[in-house]
Scaffold this motif. Structure first.
Motif, short mmCIF file in Angstrom:
data_model
loop_
_atom_site.label_atom_id
_atom_site.label_comp_id
_atom_site.label_asym_id
_atom_site.label_seq_id
_atom_site.Cartn_x
_atom_site.Cartn_y
_atom_site.Cartn_z
N ARG A 332 0.76 -1.14 0.05
CA ARG A 332 -0.07 0.03 -0.07
C ARG A 332 0.81 1.17 -0.10
O ARG A 332 0.57 2.18 -0.71
CB ARG A 332 -0.90 -0.08 1.21
CG ARG A 332 -2.04 -1.11 0.99
CD ARG A 332 -2.98 -1.21 2.21
NE ARG A 332 -3.84 -2.14 2.07
CZ ARG A 332 -4.31 -3.17 3.01
NH1 ARG A 332 -3.55 -3.03 4.20
NH2 ARG A 332 -5.10 -3.85 2.94
N GLN A 333 2.00 1.31 0.51
CA GLN A 333 2.87 2.10 0.71
C GLN A 333 3.31 2.71 -0.80
O GLN A 333 3.58 3.65 -1.33
CB GLN A 333 4.02 2.04 1.70
CG GLN A 333 3.64 2.17 3.08
CD GLN A 333 4.81 1.84 4.19
OE1 GLN A 333 5.95 1.50 3.53
NE2 GLN A 333 4.52 2.03 5.35
N LEU A 335 1.97 1.59 -3.63
CA LEU A 335 0.91 2.19 -4.32
C LEU A 335 0.71 3.94 -4.04
O LEU A 335 0.43 4.67 -5.13
CB LEU A 335 -0.48 1.63 -4.13
CG LEU A 335 -1.69 2.16 -4.77
CD1 LEU A 335 -1.26 1.74 -6.30
CD2 LEU A 335 -3.05 1.24 -4.22
N ASP A 336 0.89 4.17 -2.98
CA ASP A 336 0.85 5.57 -2.62
C ASP A 336 1.84 6.20 -3.17
O ASP A 336 1.61 7.42 -3.78
CB ASP A 336 0.82 5.82 -1.01
CG ASP A 336 -0.76 5.27 -0.37
OD1 ASP A 336 -1.44 5.08 -1.03
OD2 ASP A 336 -0.61 5.18 0.86
N ALA A 337 2.97 5.80 -3.19
CA ALA A 337 4.38 6.34 -3.68
C ALA A 337 4.04 6.67 -5.31
O ALA A 337 4.54 7.57 -5.76
CB ALA A 337 5.58 5.70 -3.55
N ARG A 339 1.34 6.64 -6.95
CA ARG A 339 0.27 7.49 -7.34
C ARG A 339 0.86 8.92 -7.19
O ARG A 339 0.61 9.79 -8.17
CB ARG A 339 -1.03 7.32 -6.50
CG ARG A 339 -1.60 6.40 -7.01
CD ARG A 339 -2.90 5.81 -5.81
NE ARG A 339 -3.74 4.91 -6.12
CZ ARG A 339 -4.78 4.22 -5.66
NH1 ARG A 339 -4.97 4.74 -4.00
NH2 ARG A 339 -5.23 3.17 -6.01
N ARG A 340 1.62 9.21 -6.32
CA ARG A 340 2.07 10.73 -6.04
C ARG A 340 3.20 10.89 -6.99
O ARG A 340 3.33 12.19 -7.65
CB ARG A 340 2.74 10.61 -4.69
CG ARG A 340 1.86 10.63 -3.45
CD ARG A 340 2.56 11.24 -2.08
NE ARG A 340 3.60 10.20 -1.97
CZ ARG A 340 3.56 9.34 -1.09
NH1 ARG A 340 2.29 8.73 -0.49
NH2 ARG A 340 4.53 8.56 -0.68
N GLY A 347 2.01 1.68 -10.08
CA GLY A 347 0.82 1.60 -9.25
C GLY A 347 -0.20 0.60 -9.74
O GLY A 347 -0.74 -0.12 -8.89
N GLN A 351 -1.45 -2.23 -6.97
CA GLN A 351 -2.78 -2.54 -6.88
C GLN A 351 -3.15 -3.95 -7.19
O GLN A 351 -3.79 -4.45 -6.54
CB GLN A 351 -3.49 -1.58 -7.68
CG GLN A 351 -4.98 -1.81 -7.71
CD GLN A 351 -5.51 -1.25 -6.29
OE1 GLN A 351 -5.19 -0.20 -5.85
NE2 GLN A 351 -6.21 -1.83 -5.66
#
Length: 519
Positions: A332-333, A335-337, A339-340, A347, A351
């Motif tokens: 999840r970290q 994925l967040d990175a 996306r940013r 991503g 996912q």
């Protein structure tokens, strides 16, 4: 040595029963000629030196006399070369491979004696070792074959199938020891687990879960036993013989091979979040395809080996909390990175792994809660009395709903065997390959429901002191206590019958001895 002793033993048995001539030949035609019966080759006829660490007793003089008097042949140089050439072909092909001329003859229908093809006409005893197999095919004594092989190996001849078997056997043993397995003799001797064995019987194959992977642990053991160079040579040999790296072999081949070795009752279970990708896109079971998902990704998000004998009711929860959940947080970290930083490909991959791991978690939870759920179980529990025997042996459950939840949950009882305990794991699609046929997996669960119901009934009737899955400190069934005098009387009666049989047998022997003396 073993095959020489077997040959001598066969000779002694034939002599003891006075089997000779045509009768002896008939037996050999039916079962095959023992390897130790075949002739030695002059110059290739001495016993090899045995390792001193075997601590064997001195060789009986009968064996040396048997070998001294054994038939020997003296082939010409050309004949010896032909023997060696044939042996080279057989040795390089490996155990169990038929010679090309035999395969050709079989394909053409054969021109041999018709009675050989008749079912049951000739059923030779299977050979037990590769050396014995070569001896039987060449019709030469195993000692002669041994020395011929020594010459061929010195010339560079290799048996790659046998090298692969020996290497994979060694790796398999190391894997089981890493998981915490001990063989019966080790247990009887009270040998403790080595410090490098895993404590909880769960070893990840996937990197990034906060613990060393199986490949990393295996390399450490190889280095500890063989040194750094020896460990590298072992991996290089594995790559040469299988075309796979150590990681690939562990993921693709170990479990399938382990299943075959343990007659489809494996003690090391290979779990994966997506089994369709765990064997290189070949799918689960013995065939099939992983489909589009296999084309996109070549391995599951998470894989681990589980040691069956370390299984407990919280095993699946430990896999979730100690391995999968931390891995999910890391994904999840990622994925967040992604996306940013607008990295769409990374991503999407993160996912996909998250969805796979979440589904894996859901299936683990489902097995933990309802792994043994079957229609047969619900039916057997419908009229089950709510007493301490339908619970933990101490306090009765309040209602049938609690009883159903208890019996449905995946509570491992090693006495039930691999077949029963692995069936829920397989049915949930958690194994990289099917161990049981689908019908057998279903039957295993139904069998468990039936015999647990039967055992509870037998305890209530006083046939057993307590249910077999309960600890020995559970107070025994009151009815078992009541029937104790009856059991003691039955045991005394049985002991009396045995004593009478022994006495009659002794009298019969005495009469036979007296008759022989009179004669």
């Amino acid at each position: 040595m073993l095959h020489t002793l077997e040959g001598l033993n066969e000779r002694e048995v034939f002599a003891a029963y006075e089997v000779a001539g045509d009768d002896m030949q008939a037996v050999l035609d039916e079962t095959g000629i023992p390897a130790g019966f075949h002739p030695l080759i002059a110059g290739y006829d001495t016993l090899p030196d045995l390792p001193a660490d075997l601590d064997l007793p001195p060789l009986p003089p009968e064996v040396r006399d048997y070998l001294a008097a054994h038939e020997r042949i003296v082939p010409s140089a050309a004949e010896l070369q032909r023997i060696k050439q044939r042996l080279r072909g057989l040795y390089e092909a490996g155990p169990g491979v038929k010679e090309s001329e035999q395969a050709t003859e079989a394909a053409e229908g054969g021109e041999g004696d018709e009675d050989v093809a008749v079912s049951g006409a000739h059923i030779p005893i299977p050979t037990e070792t590769f050396l014995e197999e070569l001896s039987v095919k060449l019709e030469l004594h195993p000692i002669a074959v041994y020395w011929l092989l020594e010459q061929l190996r010195a010339e560079g001849t290799r048996c790659k199938p046998e090298e692969q078997r020996l290497l994979e056997d060694r790796l398999s043993v190391l894997i089981l020891r890493l998981l915490g397995h001990r063989w019966p003799k080790q247990i009887e001797a009270g040998e403790p687990l080595p410090a490098w064995a895993d404590e909880d019987g769960i070893i990840p194959l996937t990197a990034g879960v906060g613990q060393p992977t199986l490949a990393e642990r295996l390399r450490l053991r190889l280095r500890a036993e063989d040194g750094a160079t020896g460990a590298q040579q072992a991996e290089a040999l594995l790559a040469e013989l299988t075309g796979l790296s150590l990681e690939e072999w562990l993921r693709r081949e170990f479990f399938k091979r382990h299943m075959r070795q343990f007659k489809y009752r494996p003690i090391a279970w290979h779990l994966a979040s997506d089994p369709t990708t765990a064997t290189g896109g070949k799918g689960r079971g013995k065939g099939g395809s992983g489909g589009a998902r296999s084309a996109r990704r070549t391995q599951p998000a998470f894989e681990c080996l589980v040691y069956y004998h370390a299984c407990s009711s919280d095993l699946l929860a430990r896999i979730r909390t100690q391995y999968v959940e931390p891995f999910l947080r890391a994904e999840r970290q990622r994925l967040d990175a992604a996306r940013r930083s607008n990295q769409e490909t990374e991503g999407a991959q993160a996912q996909a792994r998250i969805q796979e791991l979440e589904e894996f978690n859901r299936r683990l939870q489902s097995v933990a809660e309802q792994g043994f759920a079957t229609p047969e179980l619900e039916k057997s529990l419908a009229d089950e009395p709510l007493d301490r025997w339908s619970s933990d042996g101490l306090i009765a459950l309040p209602d049938h709903a609690d009883l159903l939840r208890q019996e449905q949950s995946w509570r491992v009882d090693l006495n039930d065997g691999v077949r029963v305990n692995i069936a829920p794991i397989q049915q949930a699609g958690l194994l990289v390959a099917d161990v049981l046929k689908a019908a057998d997996a279903k039957k295993a669960l139904a069998d468990r429901a039936r015999w647990r119901s039967d055992e509870r009934r037998w305890v209530r009737q006083g046939k057993l002191p307590r249910c077999g899955w309960m600890p020995d400190d559970i107070p025994e069934s009151p009815q078992w206590t009541v029937l104790a005098p009856q059991r003691e009387a039955e045991q005394a009666k049985l002991a009396e019958k045995r004593r009478a049989v022994v006495e009659r047998g002794g009298q019969g022997v005495a009469r036979a001895d007296a008759t022989s003396q009179e004669g």
